[in-house]
Design an enzyme around this catalytic site. Structure first.
Site, PDB file in Angstrom:
ATOM      1  N   GLY A  16      41.399  47.818  41.276  1.00  0.00           N
ATOM      2  CA  GLY A  16      42.779  47.282  41.405  1.00  0.00           C
ATOM      3  C   GLY A  16      43.733  47.789  40.010  1.00  0.00           C
ATOM      4  O   GLY A  16      43.322  48.802  39.541  1.00  0.00           O
ATOM      5  N   GLU A  80      44.192  40.289  47.329  1.00  0.00           N
ATOM      6  CA  GLU A  80      43.228  40.007  46.045  1.00  0.00           C
ATOM      7  C   GLU A  80      42.350  38.701  46.480  1.00  0.00           C
ATOM      8  O   GLU A  80      42.959  37.794  46.458  1.00  0.00           O
ATOM      9  CB  GLU A  80      44.164  40.027  44.757  1.00  0.00           C
ATOM     10  CG  GLU A  80      44.714  41.383  44.644  1.00  0.00           C
ATOM     11  CD  GLU A  80      45.356  41.373  43.167  1.00  0.00           C
ATOM     12  OE1 GLU A  80      44.671  40.870  42.278  1.00  0.00           O
ATOM     13  OE2 GLU A  80      46.719  41.873  43.057  1.00  0.00           O
ATOM     14  N   ILE A  83      37.087  35.094  43.658  1.00  0.00           N
ATOM     15  CA  ILE A  83      35.636  34.372  44.032  1.00  0.00           C
ATOM     16  C   ILE A  83      35.441  33.551  42.878  1.00  0.00           C
ATOM     17  O   ILE A  83      35.588  33.385  41.684  1.00  0.00           O
ATOM     18  CB  ILE A  83      34.415  35.312  44.217  1.00  0.00           C
ATOM     19  CG1 ILE A  83      34.919  36.334  45.257  1.00  0.00           C
ATOM     20  CG2 ILE A  83      33.218  34.448  44.740  1.00  0.00           C
ATOM     21  CD1 ILE A  83      33.484  37.666  45.499  1.00  0.00           C
ATOM     22  N   HIS A  85      33.458  31.824  41.029  1.00  0.00           N
ATOM     23  CA  HIS A  85      31.876  31.928  40.616  1.00  0.00           C
ATOM     24  C   HIS A  85      31.783  33.086  39.493  1.00  0.00           C
ATOM     25  O   HIS A  85      32.906  34.070  39.744  1.00  0.00           O
ATOM     26  CB  HIS A  85      30.992  32.404  41.796  1.00  0.00           C
ATOM     27  CG  HIS A  85      29.608  32.926  41.658  1.00  0.00           C
ATOM     28  ND1 HIS A  85      28.562  32.082  41.391  1.00  0.00           N
ATOM     29  CD2 HIS A  85      29.062  34.117  41.381  1.00  0.00           C
ATOM     30  CE1 HIS A  85      27.450  32.573  41.031  1.00  0.00           C
ATOM     31  NE2 HIS A  85      27.663  33.869  40.955  1.00  0.00           N
ATOM     32  N   TYR A  92      32.454  46.888  42.158  1.00  0.00           N
ATOM     33  CA  TYR A  92      33.297  47.769  43.072  1.00  0.00           C
ATOM     34  C   TYR A  92      32.380  48.753  43.685  1.00  0.00           C
ATOM     35  O   TYR A  92      31.200  48.969  43.432  1.00  0.00           O
ATOM     36  CB  TYR A  92      33.743  48.859  42.065  1.00  0.00           C
ATOM     37  CG  TYR A  92      34.769  48.301  40.989  1.00  0.00           C
ATOM     38  CD1 TYR A  92      35.830  47.730  41.310  1.00  0.00           C
ATOM     39  CD2 TYR A  92      34.820  48.457  39.753  1.00  0.00           C
ATOM     40  CE1 TYR A  92      36.915  47.245  40.602  1.00  0.00           C
ATOM     41  CE2 TYR A  92      35.585  47.871  38.678  1.00  0.00           C
ATOM     42  CZ  TYR A  92      36.615  47.058  39.225  1.00  0.00           C
ATOM     43  OH  TYR A  92      37.478  46.790  38.339  1.00  0.00           O
ATOM     44  N   ARG A 105      49.970  27.885  49.539  1.00  0.00           N
ATOM     45  CA  ARG A 105      51.287  27.885  49.023  1.00  0.00           C
ATOM     46  C   ARG A 105      51.914  29.284  49.328  1.00  0.00           C
ATOM     47  O   ARG A 105      51.210  30.420  49.390  1.00  0.00           O
ATOM     48  CB  ARG A 105      51.434  27.515  47.609  1.00  0.00           C
ATOM     49  CG  ARG A 105      50.873  28.343  46.643  1.00  0.00           C
ATOM     50  CD  ARG A 105      51.300  27.793  45.285  1.00  0.00           C
ATOM     51  NE  ARG A 105      50.457  28.775  44.199  1.00  0.00           N
ATOM     52  CZ  ARG A 105      50.831  29.946  43.812  1.00  0.00           C
ATOM     53  NH1 ARG A 105      52.097  30.408  44.166  1.00  0.00           N
ATOM     54  NH2 ARG A 105      50.005  30.364  43.110  1.00  0.00           N
ATOM     55  N   LYS A 108      55.228  32.719  44.569  1.00  0.00           N
ATOM     56  CA  LYS A 108      56.340  32.637  43.683  1.00  0.00           C
ATOM     57  C   LYS A 108      56.476  33.364  42.628  1.00  0.00           C
ATOM     58  O   LYS A 108      55.467  33.687  42.293  1.00  0.00           O
ATOM     59  CB  LYS A 108      56.826  31.151  43.620  1.00  0.00           C
ATOM     60  CG  LYS A 108      55.604  30.244  43.251  1.00  0.00           C
ATOM     61  CD  LYS A 108      55.833  28.660  43.045  1.00  0.00           C
ATOM     62  CE  LYS A 108      54.998  27.885  42.503  1.00  0.00           C
ATOM     63  NZ  LYS A 108      54.002  27.414  43.374  1.00  0.00           N
ATOM     64  N   PHE A 110      56.961  33.452  38.688  1.00  0.00           N
ATOM     65  CA  PHE A 110      56.860  32.394  37.511  1.00  0.00           C
ATOM     66  C   PHE A 110      57.742  32.903  36.091  1.00  0.00           C
ATOM     67  O   PHE A 110      57.678  33.910  36.011  1.00  0.00           O
ATOM     68  CB  PHE A 110      55.379  32.243  36.956  1.00  0.00           C
ATOM     69  CG  PHE A 110      54.452  31.639  38.195  1.00  0.00           C
ATOM     70  CD1 PHE A 110      54.382  30.153  38.402  1.00  0.00           C
ATOM     71  CD2 PHE A 110      53.815  32.252  39.273  1.00  0.00           C
ATOM     72  CE1 PHE A 110      53.718  29.730  39.293  1.00  0.00           C
ATOM     73  CE2 PHE A 110      53.269  31.634  40.267  1.00  0.00           C
ATOM     74  CZ  PHE A 110      53.350  30.279  40.414  1.00  0.00           C
TER      75      PHE A 110
END
Length: 156
Positions: A16, A80, A83, A85, A92, A105, A108, A110
Site C-alpha cells: 500500500g 485495508e 489484523i 495480531h 506481501y 462506524r 470520518k 480527524f
C-alpha cells in the site's frame, strides 16, 4: 453497512502507501485492485470488524477500513485490513482470507494524528468485544479459512 454480511473475500496482499505502520503504529494489509473492485459497488464506507487469515495460518480478529483513497481523487476505493495480531514479517504476495462480520462506524476526518490513533484503538477494542460473541465466534471456524493446498503461496 453491507447488506451481504458476513462477506467472504480472499486475495493477494499488495504493497500500500506504507502509511499504516509508520505513522499510526497500525500495520494494514492492502488487497490488490481486482479484489477491491469485486466488492459490492453500494458498499458503505467505514470501519468493519471480522476474521482474517494469512495463507494457511491461524485465524485472527481484524478491523477493516473501506474508504475512498484521496490519493486517487476519490475514484478508487481502498480496503485495508488491520489484523489484531503481531506478525514477525511482512506478508506481501501471500493470500489473505477475510470474513467481514459487522460494521463499527462511518469514515470520518480527524483533526490530528492523535485523534485518529485513539479512534483506531477504540475500533480495535470494539472489534474484540463483538467478535467474542458466540454468533461471531463461530465464523472463526468457517471452512472458508481452510485453503486447498494448491492455493497456498510458499515463501521462496
Amino acid at each position: 453497512a453491507m447488506r451481504q454480511l458476513p462477506y467472504f473475500c480472499r486475495g493477494e496482499v499488495v504493497k500500500g502507501f506504507g502509511r499504516g505502520s509508520k505513522e499510526l503504529g497500525v500495520p494494514t494489509a492492502n488487497f490488490s485492485e481486482q479484489v477491491v473492485e469485486s466488492f459490492p459497488s453500494d458498499i458503505t464506507t467505514g470501519i468493519y470488524y471480522g476474521w482474517a487469515c494469512v495463507g494457511n495460518g491461524d485465524v485472527h480478529k481484524m478491523v477493516l477500513s473501506i474508504g475512498w483513497n484521496p490519493f486517487y481523487k476519490n475514484i478508487k476505493k481502498s480496503v485495508e485490513t488491520h489484523i489484531i495480531h503481531t506478525f514477525k514479517e511482512d506478508f506481501y504476495g501471500e493470500i489473505l482470507s477475510i470474513v467481514i462480520v459487522g460494521y463499527i462506524r462511518p469514515e470520518k476526518n480527524f483533526d490530528s494524528l492523535e485523534a485518529l490513533i485513539s479512534a483506531i484503538q477504540e475500533d480495535i477494542e470494539e472489534a474484540k468485544r463483538q467478535l467474542d460473541l458466540p454468533e461471531h465466534l463461530k465464523l472463526k471456524e468457517d471452512n472458508f479459512f481452510h485453503l486447498p493446498e494448491s492455493k497456498i503461496v510458499n515463501n521462496h
